[in-house]
Scaffold this motif. Structure first.
Motif, PDB file in Angstrom:
ATOM      1  N   GLY A 195       0.793  -1.125  -0.009  1.00  0.00           N
ATOM      2  CA  GLY A 195       0.154   0.017   0.065  1.00  0.00           C
ATOM      3  C   GLY A 195       0.839   1.164   0.135  1.00  0.00           C
ATOM      4  N   ARG A 196       1.863   1.308   0.695  1.00  0.00           N
ATOM      5  CA  ARG A 196       2.737   2.366   0.904  1.00  0.00           C
ATOM      6  C   ARG A 196       3.445   2.784  -0.479  1.00  0.00           C
ATOM      7  NH1 ARG A 196       6.532   0.932   5.891  1.00  0.00           N
ATOM      8  NH2 ARG A 196       5.711  -1.181   5.609  1.00  0.00           N
ATOM      9  N   GLN A 197       3.720   1.670  -1.322  1.00  0.00           N
ATOM     10  CA  GLN A 197       4.218   1.831  -2.760  1.00  0.00           C
ATOM     11  C   GLN A 197       3.099   2.296  -3.741  1.00  0.00           C
ATOM     12  OE1 GLN A 197       5.727  -1.973  -2.452  1.00  0.00           O
ATOM     13  NE2 GLN A 197       7.699  -1.473  -1.889  1.00  0.00           N
ATOM     14  N   MET A 198       1.669   1.782  -3.454  1.00  0.00           N
ATOM     15  CA  MET A 198       0.819   2.376  -4.325  1.00  0.00           C
ATOM     16  C   MET A 198       0.648   3.903  -4.044  1.00  0.00           C
ATOM     17  SD  MET A 198      -2.657   0.236  -3.987  1.00  0.00           S
ATOM     18  CE  MET A 198      -4.295   1.190  -4.080  1.00  0.00           C
ATOM     19  N   ALA A 199       0.580   4.179  -2.603  1.00  0.00           N
ATOM     20  CA  ALA A 199       0.424   5.561  -2.429  1.00  0.00           C
ATOM     21  C   ALA A 199       1.754   6.332  -3.210  1.00  0.00           C
ATOM     22  CB  ALA A 199       0.402   5.822  -0.909  1.00  0.00           C
ATOM     23  N   ALA A 200       2.889   5.974  -2.979  1.00  0.00           N
ATOM     24  CA  ALA A 200       3.948   6.562  -3.552  1.00  0.00           C
ATOM     25  C   ALA A 200       3.875   6.970  -4.994  1.00  0.00           C
ATOM     26  CB  ALA A 200       5.330   5.840  -3.271  1.00  0.00           C
ATOM     27  N   GLY A 201       3.310   5.628  -5.855  1.00  0.00           N
ATOM     28  CA  GLY A 201       3.008   5.830  -7.552  1.00  0.00           C
ATOM     29  C   GLY A 201       2.103   6.996  -7.690  1.00  0.00           C
ATOM     30  N   LEU A 202       1.107   7.081  -6.785  1.00  0.00           N
ATOM     31  CA  LEU A 202       0.154   8.173  -7.008  1.00  0.00           C
ATOM     32  C   LEU A 202       0.780   9.535  -6.556  1.00  0.00           C
ATOM     33  CD1 LEU A 202      -3.307   6.455  -5.996  1.00  0.00           C
ATOM     34  CD2 LEU A 202      -2.243   6.451  -8.072  1.00  0.00           C
ATOM     35  N   ALA A 203       1.596   9.567  -5.813  1.00  0.00           N
ATOM     36  CA  ALA A 203       2.237  10.761  -5.202  1.00  0.00           C
ATOM     37  C   ALA A 203       3.140  11.302  -6.327  1.00  0.00           C
ATOM     38  CB  ALA A 203       3.001  10.576  -4.087  1.00  0.00           C
ATOM     39  N   LEU A 204       3.679  10.340  -6.983  1.00  0.00           N
ATOM     40  CA  LEU A 204       4.737  10.681  -8.370  1.00  0.00           C
ATOM     41  C   LEU A 204       3.983  11.232  -9.368  1.00  0.00           C
ATOM     42  CD1 LEU A 204       7.009   7.608  -8.034  1.00  0.00           C
ATOM     43  CD2 LEU A 204       7.801  10.095  -7.289  1.00  0.00           C
ATOM     44  N   GLY A 205       2.524  11.081  -9.118  1.00  0.00           N
ATOM     45  CA  GLY A 205       1.800  11.772 -10.597  1.00  0.00           C
ATOM     46  C   GLY A 205       1.134  10.738 -11.223  1.00  0.00           C
ATOM     47  N   ALA A 206       1.155   9.506 -10.835  1.00  0.00           N
ATOM     48  CA  ALA A 206       0.411   8.426 -11.641  1.00  0.00           C
ATOM     49  C   ALA A 206      -0.932   8.695 -11.483  1.00  0.00           C
ATOM     50  CB  ALA A 206       1.221   7.059 -11.574  1.00  0.00           C
ATOM     51  N   TYR A 317      -6.819  -6.609   0.024  1.00  0.00           N
ATOM     52  CA  TYR A 317      -6.864  -5.798   1.335  1.00  0.00           C
ATOM     53  C   TYR A 317      -5.894  -5.377   1.832  1.00  0.00           C
ATOM     54  CZ  TYR A 317     -11.285  -8.610   0.928  1.00  0.00           C
ATOM     55  OH  TYR A 317     -12.940  -9.269   0.296  1.00  0.00           O
ATOM     56  N   ASP A 318      -4.824  -6.234   1.954  1.00  0.00           N
ATOM     57  CA  ASP A 318      -3.457  -5.496   2.591  1.00  0.00           C
ATOM     58  C   ASP A 318      -3.150  -4.258   1.716  1.00  0.00           C
ATOM     59  OD1 ASP A 318      -3.565  -7.527   4.027  1.00  0.00           O
ATOM     60  OD2 ASP A 318      -1.772  -8.759   3.313  1.00  0.00           O
ATOM     61  N   LEU A 319      -3.277  -4.290   0.418  1.00  0.00           N
ATOM     62  CA  LEU A 319      -2.934  -3.185  -0.284  1.00  0.00           C
ATOM     63  C   LEU A 319      -3.542  -1.829   0.041  1.00  0.00           C
ATOM     64  CD1 LEU A 319      -2.266  -4.660  -3.975  1.00  0.00           C
ATOM     65  CD2 LEU A 319      -0.897  -3.408  -2.961  1.00  0.00           C
ATOM     66  N   ILE A 320      -4.788  -2.063   0.173  1.00  0.00           N
ATOM     67  CA  ILE A 320      -5.978  -1.047   0.493  1.00  0.00           C
ATOM     68  C   ILE A 320      -5.428  -0.337   1.779  1.00  0.00           C
ATOM     69  CG2 ILE A 320      -8.250  -0.259   0.746  1.00  0.00           C
ATOM     70  CD1 ILE A 320      -8.883  -2.571  -1.638  1.00  0.00           C
ATOM     71  N   GLU A 321      -5.369  -1.380   2.767  1.00  0.00           N
ATOM     72  CA  GLU A 321      -5.202  -0.874   4.171  1.00  0.00           C
ATOM     73  C   GLU A 321      -4.040   0.005   4.217  1.00  0.00           C
ATOM     74  OE1 GLU A 321      -5.690  -4.262   6.800  1.00  0.00           O
ATOM     75  OE2 GLU A 321      -5.031  -3.239   8.561  1.00  0.00           O
ATOM     76  N   GLU A 322      -3.135  -0.548   3.675  1.00  0.00           N
ATOM     77  CA  GLU A 322      -1.868   0.001   4.006  1.00  0.00           C
ATOM     78  C   GLU A 322      -1.631   1.397   3.286  1.00  0.00           C
ATOM     79  OE1 GLU A 322       2.309  -2.227   4.350  1.00  0.00           O
ATOM     80  OE2 GLU A 322       2.944  -0.652   2.690  1.00  0.00           O
ATOM     81  N   TYR A 323      -2.514   1.316   2.135  1.00  0.00           N
ATOM     82  CA  TYR A 323      -2.586   2.736   1.315  1.00  0.00           C
ATOM     83  C   TYR A 323      -3.369   3.785   2.296  1.00  0.00           C
ATOM     84  CZ  TYR A 323      -4.315   5.814  -2.115  1.00  0.00           C
ATOM     85  OH  TYR A 323      -4.671   7.084  -2.769  1.00  0.00           O
ATOM     86  N   VAL A 324      -4.229   3.363   2.766  1.00  0.00           N
ATOM     87  CA  VAL A 324      -5.079   4.246   3.434  1.00  0.00           C
ATOM     88  C   VAL A 324      -4.251   4.847   4.653  1.00  0.00           C
ATOM     89  CG1 VAL A 324      -7.087   4.595   4.964  1.00  0.00           C
ATOM     90  CG2 VAL A 324      -7.222   3.375   2.919  1.00  0.00           C
ATOM     91  N   GLU A 325      -3.564   3.931   5.313  1.00  0.00           N
ATOM     92  CA  GLU A 325      -2.769   4.367   6.339  1.00  0.00           C
ATOM     93  C   GLU A 325      -1.431   5.066   5.920  1.00  0.00           C
ATOM     94  OE1 GLU A 325      -2.789  -0.142   8.855  1.00  0.00           O
ATOM     95  OE2 GLU A 325      -0.892   0.708   8.139  1.00  0.00           O
ATOM     96  N   SER A 326      -1.189   4.902   4.891  1.00  0.00           N
ATOM     97  CA  SER A 326      -0.160   5.697   4.370  1.00  0.00           C
ATOM     98  C   SER A 326      -0.539   7.186   4.060  1.00  0.00           C
ATOM     99  CB  SER A 326       0.620   5.322   3.060  1.00  0.00           C
ATOM    100  OG  SER A 326       1.586   5.855   2.341  1.00  0.00           O
TER     101      SER A 326
END
Lengths: 336, 336
Positions: A195-206, A317-326
């Protein structure tokens, strides 16, 4: 949404796979991924069958000998068949039948690795109301793909599994986002499995992310039996970008296989698709016999986080949960 | 906060630099970065002066000849001096005097590249109320550094300039954050030069970011005259991880220099610190004479975004502005 890699299926097998998917996804969108490289040996050598015969004749004896010696050294059983007819979908000639089959199914996305699909293929997909995606490992290629009719750029950093470039996801995503402009959807790929990497990907502009490796260790995967424990045990340092499988640089588990092809004894790599034609027979033999040291598999550096087999739903589920926490943590830091 | 790399200064020069900083930063915190590798040739060869003499004798004639031929080929002027006495701060012996000088100044951070500082150095820093930072390129090293007394881990991905490992920032940061636990501050480094990348670093779980390359193209930098235009023109694909400068893998601009040391003619790399001792004399000659093709410089893949010279203050403003935009966009997507 899920995307099926068509590469390893014959047209008949692909038809069966897509039929199965249609019966099980309840109308939800899914995609198909093909490989139609712009450059490869034999692009001008006729249809798929002619091509295979001609390319087989072009594989040097030195390479065949190096391979057989390597297999013998590791106790791999000898070949019982004549030279492989395998070519796989790594050519325009072999990928086209896959595209034709895919477009008969209600797919939402036709993705193309190793460069944009030919203009007529993109047009055909669009006529079927199917979006076209293209994997790109640098900003110049991404721009070219958009010009060639690609709707969605999958910008993939060097840490990704399989065919990959040399620029990291962290550096690549902002470059691609800026290069293709706001009208093109960009998905971040390479090193994304949490999830943290998903958040990072979006933070980068994706606009979204694209994951691959993490699905190799789910309950539902049919990852080869001898590769699975290696994937679970590997750290993020245990992969290497190597030409030893397809002839083009692709990230794999670093094993005796990738090391041997880089060693002083190695005759060097053959160009795509000949390298894979050379080794195609050997792969199933390595998978079932010998000391197992030659077993490798395409996977990204995220393999270091793939330490247990889980149901695919749990991974989501793990992806989403960690994304929201991030995101919550980011807001706390920023407002702090 | 700024951190001065002590590596390229003699103890006397470092004293002057730090004095200048003290007079200009108005009491704001700053740090000093030293290199105290745990492993290098000559760790047991006596003090700095003895060490230089002994190591000089260990450089093979083949390497000296390869270098001189390469320089001649590119029209670089011949050496006018005898063999260099240069060793730089790449050894425990040469870095200790730098640490002693640094601790006489009101520094807030003592950072150590290439492994943690020796235990007594960390303790000395702590006695002076100075935090100790350590660069780490994998989770195992990060854990070892925390055990060795390091307060702040600078987790640096492969895309970084200078000495760097092979795991990308995207993959590395969550691994390091989880490995060292919540009590240790982690800074994300490697590929970070824009606000989106700063946001991504924090999204990955870091407490802050560490930037390097982007300061090479600010107005205030004293980047070598012939390297600057190359940095401004380079894309993110124009760097390479090479042993051709220090003997350990470090990311540099890919030029005729890095290519030559990888070529078939190359005698291979000498171990740290001998590789740099071999080339130290040549670097100023390359910088002022010849066809310029051998000019290279340590820099990360972010070089592709460094396309104009700006005041340092502008770089800071740009980082903050894009960071805020990125966080706002993330919240819009997430709430969407």
């Amino acid at each position: 949404m899920g995307v099926l890699g068509a590469l390893y299926f014959t047209p008949e097998e692909l038809e069966l796979e897509l039929k199965w998917i249609d019966e099980h996804v309840g109308g939800k969108p899914y995609g198909v991924d093909v490989v139609m490289p712009a450059k490869y040996e034999g692009a001008d050598l006729g249809d798929a069958e002619e091509l295979v015969g001609k390319l087989q004749g072009m594989i040097p004896a030195e390479h065949r000998k190096f391979l057989e010696d390597l297999l013998q050294e590791h106790g791999v059983e000898p070949s019982t068949e004549s030279a492989s007819k395998v070519l796989l979908g790594w050519t325009d000639q072999t990928a086209r039948p896959q595209v034709e089959i895919a477009l008969k199914h209600p797919i939402a996305l036709l993705a193309s690795a190793l460069g944009p699909p030919p203009a007529d293929v993109a047009e055909l997909a669009h006529q079927h109301g199917v979006k076209v995606g293209g994997l790109a490992s640098n900003a110049r290629h991404a721009r070219k793909q958009v010009e060639a009719g690609v709707d969605i750029i999958i910008a993939q950093g060097t840490e990704a599994g399989g065919h990959t470039g040399d620029v990291s996801t962290m550096v690549l995503i902002p470059e691609v986002v800026d290069a293709v402009g706001e009208d093109t959807i960009v998905l971040a790929a390479g090193g994304i499995g949490r999830g943290r990497q998903m958040a990072a990907g979006l933070a980068l502009g994706a606009d979204g992310v694209w994951t691959g490796s993490i699905w190799l260790t789910v309950d539902e995967a049919d990852t080869p039996e001898r590769a699975l424990p290696k994937l679970l045990a590997a750290t993020s340092r245990d992969t290497v970008r190597s030409r030893a499988w397809t002839g083009k640089p692709a990230r794999f588990l670093k094993t005796a296989w990738t090391e041997a092809w880089e060693s002083e004894k190695s005759p060097g790599y053959l160009p795509m698709p000949m390298q894979f034609m050379l080794i195609a027979d050997a792969l199933p033999r390595i998978a079932r016999s010998g000391d197992g040291e030659l077993v490798t598999f395409p996977v990204g550096q995220i393999v270091g986080s793939m330490n247990q087999v889980k149901p695919a739903a749990q991974v989501v589920y793990d992806l989403i949960e960690e994304y929201v926490e991030s995101i919550e943590r980011l807001n706390t830091i920023t407002e702090g």
